[in-house]
Scaffold this motif. Structure first.
Motif, PDB file in Angstrom:
ATOM      1  N   VAL A 140     -26.684 -32.851  -0.164  1.00 11.68           N
ATOM      2  CA  VAL A 140     -27.437 -32.583   1.058  1.00 11.68           C
ATOM      3  C   VAL A 140     -28.064 -33.870   1.570  1.00 11.68           C
ATOM      4  N   ILE A 141     -28.371 -33.865   2.859  1.00 15.42           N
ATOM      5  CA  ILE A 141     -29.184 -34.905   3.473  1.00 15.42           C
ATOM      6  C   ILE A 141     -30.122 -34.210   4.455  1.00 15.42           C
ATOM      7  N   ASP A 142     -31.402 -34.519   4.355  1.00 15.36           N
ATOM      8  CA  ASP A 142     -32.400 -33.916   5.242  1.00 15.36           C
ATOM      9  C   ASP A 142     -33.278 -34.979   5.885  1.00 15.36           C
ATOM     10  N   HIS A 143     -32.679 -36.144   6.111  1.00 14.23           N
ATOM     11  CA  HIS A 143     -33.364 -37.254   6.772  1.00 14.23           C
ATOM     12  C   HIS A 143     -32.330 -38.026   7.575  1.00 14.23           C
ATOM     13  N   ALA A 144     -32.761 -39.009   8.311  1.00 10.51           N
ATOM     14  CA  ALA A 144     -31.834 -39.806   9.108  1.00 10.51           C
ATOM     15  C   ALA A 144     -30.824 -40.507   8.203  1.00 10.51           C
ATOM     16  N   PRO A 145     -29.586 -40.680   8.653  1.00 11.19           N
ATOM     17  CA  PRO A 145     -28.583 -41.356   7.828  1.00 11.19           C
ATOM     18  C   PRO A 145     -28.982 -42.797   7.540  1.00 11.19           C
ATOM     19  N   LEU A 146     -28.499 -43.307   6.411  1.00 13.36           N
ATOM     20  CA  LEU A 146     -28.861 -44.658   5.973  1.00 13.36           C
ATOM     21  C   LEU A 146     -27.922 -45.723   6.517  1.00 13.36           C
ATOM     22  N   VAL A 147     -26.849 -45.306   7.187  1.00 14.07           N
ATOM     23  CA  VAL A 147     -25.944 -46.259   7.829  1.00 14.07           C
ATOM     24  C   VAL A 147     -25.917 -45.958   9.324  1.00 14.07           C
ATOM     25  N   GLU A 148     -25.507 -46.940  10.090  1.00 14.14           N
ATOM     26  CA  GLU A 148     -25.483 -46.801  11.546  1.00 14.14           C
ATOM     27  C   GLU A 148     -24.402 -45.807  11.964  1.00 14.14           C
ATOM     28  N   PRO A 149     -24.742 -44.785  12.744  1.00 17.48           N
ATOM     29  CA  PRO A 149     -23.733 -43.815  13.193  1.00 17.48           C
ATOM     30  C   PRO A 149     -22.703 -44.451  14.125  1.00 17.48           C
ATOM     31  N   ASP A 150     -21.487 -43.986  14.021  1.00 16.32           N
ATOM     32  CA  ASP A 150     -20.415 -44.430  14.916  1.00 16.32           C
ATOM     33  C   ASP A 150     -20.660 -43.823  16.296  1.00 16.32           C
ATOM     34  N   PRO A 151     -20.882 -44.639  17.318  1.00 15.36           N
ATOM     35  CA  PRO A 151     -21.177 -44.093  18.654  1.00 15.36           C
ATOM     36  C   PRO A 151     -19.985 -43.418  19.306  1.00 15.36           C
ATOM     37  N   LEU A 152     -18.773 -43.608  18.751  1.00 16.68           N
ATOM     38  CA  LEU A 152     -17.576 -43.006  19.335  1.00 16.68           C
ATOM     39  C   LEU A 152     -17.258 -41.638  18.738  1.00 16.68           C
ATOM     40  N   VAL A 153     -17.984 -41.216  17.710  1.00 14.76           N
ATOM     41  CA  VAL A 153     -17.806 -39.871  17.165  1.00 14.76           C
ATOM     42  C   VAL A 153     -18.570 -38.893  18.053  1.00 14.76           C
ATOM     43  N   ARG A 154     -17.898 -37.840  18.473  1.00 10.39           N
ATOM     44  CA  ARG A 154     -18.490 -36.859  19.393  1.00 10.39           C
ATOM     45  C   ARG A 154     -17.863 -35.507  19.132  1.00 10.39           C
ATOM     46  N   ARG A 155     -18.387 -34.508  19.810  1.00 10.21           N
ATOM     47  CA  ARG A 155     -17.822 -33.167  19.690  1.00 10.21           C
ATOM     48  C   ARG A 155     -16.469 -33.083  20.400  1.00 10.21           C
ATOM     49  N   SER A 156     -15.570 -32.333  19.787  1.00 12.87           N
ATOM     50  CA  SER A 156     -14.258 -32.123  20.393  1.00 12.87           C
ATOM     51  C   SER A 156     -14.385 -31.281  21.654  1.00 12.87           C
ATOM     52  N   ARG A 157     -13.467 -31.503  22.578  1.00 12.47           N
ATOM     53  CA  ARG A 157     -13.418 -30.721  23.809  1.00 12.47           C
ATOM     54  C   ARG A 157     -12.272 -29.716  23.749  1.00 12.47           C
ATOM     55  N   THR A 158     -12.452 -28.638  24.455  1.00 15.28           N
ATOM     56  CA  THR A 158     -11.427 -27.593  24.459  1.00 15.28           C
ATOM     57  C   THR A 158     -10.069 -28.159  24.833  1.00 15.28           C
ATOM     58  N   SER A 159     -10.044 -29.093  25.761  1.00 14.71           N
ATOM     59  CA  SER A 159      -8.788 -29.685  26.220  1.00 14.71           C
ATOM     60  C   SER A 159      -8.123 -30.550  25.161  1.00 14.71           C
ATOM     61  N   GLU A 160      -8.837 -30.857  24.076  1.00 15.35           N
ATOM     62  CA  GLU A 160      -8.302 -31.731  23.034  1.00 15.35           C
ATOM     63  C   GLU A 160      -7.765 -30.961  21.825  1.00 15.35           C
ATOM     64  N   TYR A 161      -7.641 -29.645  21.968  1.00 19.90           N
ATOM     65  CA  TYR A 161      -7.155 -28.826  20.854  1.00 19.90           C
ATOM     66  C   TYR A 161      -5.826 -29.337  20.308  1.00 19.90           C
ATOM     67  N   GLU A 162      -4.905 -29.729  21.173  1.00 19.91           N
ATOM     68  CA  GLU A 162      -3.581 -30.174  20.723  1.00 19.91           C
ATOM     69  C   GLU A 162      -3.654 -31.476  19.925  1.00 19.91           C
ATOM     70  N   LEU A 163      -4.716 -32.243  20.094  1.00 23.18           N
ATOM     71  CA  LEU A 163      -4.920 -33.434  19.273  1.00 23.18           C
ATOM     72  C   LEU A 163      -5.627 -33.085  17.962  1.00 23.18           C
ATOM     73  N   VAL A 164      -6.570 -32.151  18.049  1.00 22.56           N
ATOM     74  CA  VAL A 164      -7.380 -31.809  16.882  1.00 22.56           C
ATOM     75  C   VAL A 164      -6.583 -31.017  15.856  1.00 22.56           C
ATOM     76  N   LEU A 165      -5.770 -30.064  16.310  1.00 29.70           N
ATOM     77  CA  LEU A 165      -5.060 -29.193  15.378  1.00 29.70           C
ATOM     78  C   LEU A 165      -4.192 -29.964  14.380  1.00 29.70           C
ATOM     79  N   PRO A 166      -3.342 -30.927  14.798  1.00 30.60           N
ATOM     80  CA  PRO A 166      -2.535 -31.635  13.802  1.00 30.60           C
ATOM     81  C   PRO A 166      -3.384 -32.374  12.759  1.00 30.60           C
TER      82      PRO A 166
END
Length: 295
Positions: A140-166
């Protein structure tokens, strides 16, 4: 009361029954006493509070003594026992119901003592499992992460299902040993669509030879009782060794703690030492052990 004698086990069990909608509040309250251990079952319970058990595709079993609910077990595609300390006799009681029903699940999963204890009571009558993963550190982690978050990680979009599924299929096949794909409207495909629609799918896209491709992905596979359990963490083979697992997980933790739940959890196979090291660098700590019996 039910009794049986197997080759290695003799038990007497009483106190278990199939719960109904009127019991869901008590079941949710029980899960809240052990949130990290129970999140998989609690996620299902919270879903059926909204829709009712009849349409859930599974059953919820309860173990009671003196009119008090002491343990529960979700019985669906997975068998998920939640047995807090002090619920003596719960596993024997759940095994009676499981034996009567026969194996309908693809796995038994949960806190290690409960999952392995239930399997020990079923192993002489159920089919041999494909694999038993007896030591899966629960982190578990219940505090801020100890490494810098990747700013390019984001929630998937419905239109990206064909990329996410594989990417999801590749992760599953690598982890479990076979492809879960079963067609456009199969259960796995529906699950992936649902996670995207519920904003519980995270990706990092990069430009590949044929266009955008998933370099990192993860999902919030279960969210309940103040805990979000991360599942399906995967880095594409050609992008491994670049630290994406650490920075990607840091981004998932940050977004999840800001918007979903204060506590982020996951469980990982003990032999996956690289993943364990990466999660610990992010700031995860071990609080227990899960186990999975795969059929």
């Amino acid at each position: 009361m039910a009794r049986w004698r197997g080759s290695t086990l003799s038990v007497t069990a009483t106190g278990a029954r199939v719960l109904d909608d009127d019991d869901l509040g008590a079941a949710a309250a029980l899960c809240a006493t052990v949130p990290v251990e129970s999140v998989l079952a609690a996620n299902r319970i919270e879903a059926v509070v909204r829709s009712g058990l009849r349409s859930s595709g599974g059953q919820l079993w309860g173990f009671e003594q003196g009119g008090e609910l002491l343990a529960v077990c979700w019985a669906g595609a997975n068998l998920v026992p939640v047995v807090p300390a002090g619920a003596k006799g719960a596993l024997n009681a759940f095994a009676v119901l499981a034996r009567a029903q026969g194996r309908q699940c693809s796995s038994i999963v949960g806190e290690a003592d409960a999952a392995l204890g239930l399997w020990a009571r079923l192993s002489d009558v159920w089919s041999r499992p494909r694999e038993i993963r007896a030591n899966q550190p629960s982190l578990v982690i219940d505090h801020a992460p100890l490494v810098e978050p990747d700013p390019l990680v984001r929630r998937s979009r419905t239109s990206e299902y064909e990329l996410v599924l594989p990417a999801c299929v590749a992760m599953f096949a690598e982890e479990v040993g076979y492809s879960p794909a079963s067609g456009p409207n199969g259960p796995y495909e529906t699950r992936v669509r649902s996670l995207i629609a519920e904003d519980r799918s995270f990706i990092r896209l990069v430009r590949g030879a044929r266009g955008p491709e998933v370099a990192f992905k993860a999902e919030l596979g279960a969210v309940a009782v103040g805990v979000a359990q991360v599942q399906g963490v995967w880095v594409a083979p050609q992008h491994r060794g670049q630290g994406l697992s650490e920075t990607g997980m840091a981004a998932v933790v940050e977004a999840t703690r800001n918007e979903v739940a204060d506590t982020v959890s996951l469980y990982v196979n003990d032999y996956n030492t690289k993943a364990l090291a990466a999660y610990r660098r992010v700031g995860f700590r071990q609080v227990g052990t899960y186990a999975t019996v795969l059929f």
